[in-house]
Enzyme design. Structure first.
Site, PDB file in Angstrom:
ATOM      1  CD  GLU A 281      38.731  37.565  33.073  1.00 53.81           C
ATOM      2  OE1 GLU A 281      38.597  37.611  32.072  1.00 53.81           O
ATOM      3  OE2 GLU A 281      38.590  37.774  34.058  1.00 53.81           O
ATOM      4  CD  GLU A 311      35.357  41.736  37.858  1.00 45.56           C
ATOM      5  OE1 GLU A 311      35.848  41.548  38.122  1.00 45.56           O
ATOM      6  OE2 GLU A 311      34.987  41.169  36.872  1.00 45.56           O
ATOM      7  CG  ASP A 455      42.864  36.133  36.777  1.00 51.73           C
ATOM      8  OD1 ASP A 455      41.340  37.217  37.072  1.00 51.73           O
ATOM      9  OD2 ASP A 455      43.216  36.374  37.864  1.00 51.73           O
TER      10      ASP A 455
END
Ligand code: AMP
Length: 475
Positions: A281, A311, A455
């Site tokens: 992750e 990201e 998440d």
């Protein structure tokens, strides 16, 4: 057929897919307490600006500090985050006075935080067979934040043997506690900074992450020896928290040292079980050196990767594709995200599944010969969006029947657009060796909270993937 019947049917279908009961998973490394403050009006921000001086804040705003070393750094980065509405996480200097300054805010709630903490509780509630959650520190307060289920355990070594017990039976009295301060803000909050009139474009959050010197990202020596044994007991693992490594510690150890340790952990876990699937992750990583180390040393050892849009932009920029990275962050175009995903998968052929979540869609890319069908991959994404919508709506998922609440959130209005973009991309020659699957998000208008949504999406999608893969391999 009435709507409620259709929803119920979808719920049943989702629950059938949600069978995680064949999966044993290991999670490392980050657990912390999240202290959450909700900004609901611009007045508080305006007061901060007045109190700490507009000119100084504008100067810092333009400097864009990558670490919070004083209140002005905090205000400047908070304003950046609020102005563009993107999630951000910035490390805090380990300083007693600065910590006290942050303690003076009135926080609205405290709850389980850190990727391992959030994912462990979620997977336990979703009836995963066994969740082994590890963090190098586990204080009593932290242990109490885990759900109290038999399928959620913490690994320890007692008399030379590996022992898996509930976190509440495993905490260490003197372990420090890591607290992250989270500042959630609503859509439409207004305030002024010099000539700028800022209005938050969407609800999101800004995280001030503490980095206590005592907390080292590692698996302690005695447990490290047991990693091959843990590896034999699991189907998959999620590694996260590398963003918490510091460049230098008070005893002279550096990030180089901890990345070497982290590489060893991954090799040891696979030592006796080559079939394990490991997911990274990615997370928000401000420090470019750290980002490079994660990309060059950790990513080549992973099977699956999960990221949000920012990201992806940061990762691809750090890989040398600056222009594409900037474009992704600025324009949020799916075509650019898919292009970046392909570059990442080509550069790291070890990756078999790449997952990207954005506000409006969740996407996976894998190689054409992946044993799962497009339909199965779509179901996994569908499940991930339901999990996210449920968590956004309720703040927490407390049991699996909560998911019905997520299911009642409609898919966002770009549904058809994404479908046609993916169909067209899939026809392009350059993507002929890949499967690209996307599903629109179920966007909650006024989310209770946005922390841990990514998440939740990533872990749900990853475990769903491994679970279906396991079934497919049996046949
Ligand atoms: P991350 O930035 O990794 O925490 O991921 C956040 C993800 O959560 C986004 O990419 C969306 O897919 C999802 N999300 C964010 N806000 C909402 C919302 N209001 N309702 C449902 N899903 C959301």
């Amino acid at each position: 057929m009435d709507t409620s019947y259709n929803e119920y049917k979808e719920y049943r279908e989702c629950m059938d897919y949600l069978d995680f009961s064949n999966i044993n998973i290991f999670l490392a490394y980050n657990i912390n307490v999240d202290a959450i403050k909700y900004y609901t009006s611009g007045k508080e921000i305006q007061n901060l600006i007045e109190r700490y001086g507009e000119d100084d804040i504008i100067e810092k705003y333009n400097e864009y500090p990558r670490k919070i070393c004083n209140p002005i750094d905090y205000i400047a980065r908070l304003i950046h985050a609020m102005a563009n509405g993107k999630p951000a996480e910035v490390p805090l200097l380990d300083d007693e006075n600065l910590n006290k300054w942050f303690d003076n805010f009135k926080y609205d709630e405290e709850r389980m935080g850190g990727q391992v903490g959030i994912i462990a509780n979620l997977l336990s509630i979703l009836r995963t067979k066994k969740v082994i959650a590890y963090s190098p520190i586990l204080s009593k307060k932290q242990a109490e934040m885990f759900v109290d289920n038999d399928n959620l355990v913490y690994p320890s070594v007692v008399d030379g043997n590996l022992v898996l017990k509930k976190p509440i039976e495993s905490y260490k009295e003197n372990d420090p506690l890591k607290i992250n301060r989270i500042f959630e803000y609503k859509e439409g909050i207004e305030f002024k900074l010099g000539p700028k009139h800022i209005i938050t474009p969407i609800a999101n959050r800004f995280i001030v992450a503490s980095r206590p010197d005592k907390l080292r990202l590692e698996i302690k020596e005695d447990l490290k020896e047991k990693l091959p044994e843990i590896g034999e007991q699991i189907d998959c693992a999620i590694f996260s928290g590398y963003q918490g490594i510091k460049e230098k510690y008070s005893d002279g150890k550096t990030y180089e040292y901890y990345f070497t340790k982290a590489e060893e952990d991954l090799d040891l876990l696979r030592q006796k079980n080559k079939k394990i699937k490991i997911h990274l992750e990615f997370a928000s990583i401000q420090n470019i050196n750290l980002r490079k180390n994660i990309i060059n040393r950790i990513l080549p050892k992973m099977d699956c990767l999960g990221m949000d849009e920012t990201e992806v932009g940061n990762l691809i920029s750090t890989m040398g594709y600056e222009e594409l990275g900037q474009k992704i962050i600025k324009d949020s175009k799916m075509e650019d995200v898919v292009e970046a995903s392909k570059i990442i998968m080509e550069t790291y052929p070890n990756l078999e599944l790449l997952q990207v979540h954005t506000l409006y869609y969740i996407l996976v890319m894998c190689k054409k010969d992946n044993p799962l069908t497009t339909k199965q991959l779509k179901k996994i994404l569908e499940l991930a969006t339901i999990l996210a919508a449920t968590k956004a709506k309720l703040g927490e998922i407390s049991n699996d029947s909560d998911l019905f609440k997520g299911l009642t959130v409609p898919r966002n209005k770009y549904n058809e657009l994404f479908k046609s973009i993916v169909d067209n991309l899939q026809k392009e020659e350059k993507y002929k060796n890949y499967k690209i699957v996307a599903t629109p998000s179920r966007l909650v208008d006024v989310p209770k909270s946005t922390v841990g949504l990514g998440d939740t999406i990533s872990s749900g999608a990853f475990v769903g993937y491994v679970s279906l893969l396991k079934e497919a391999n049996k046949k």
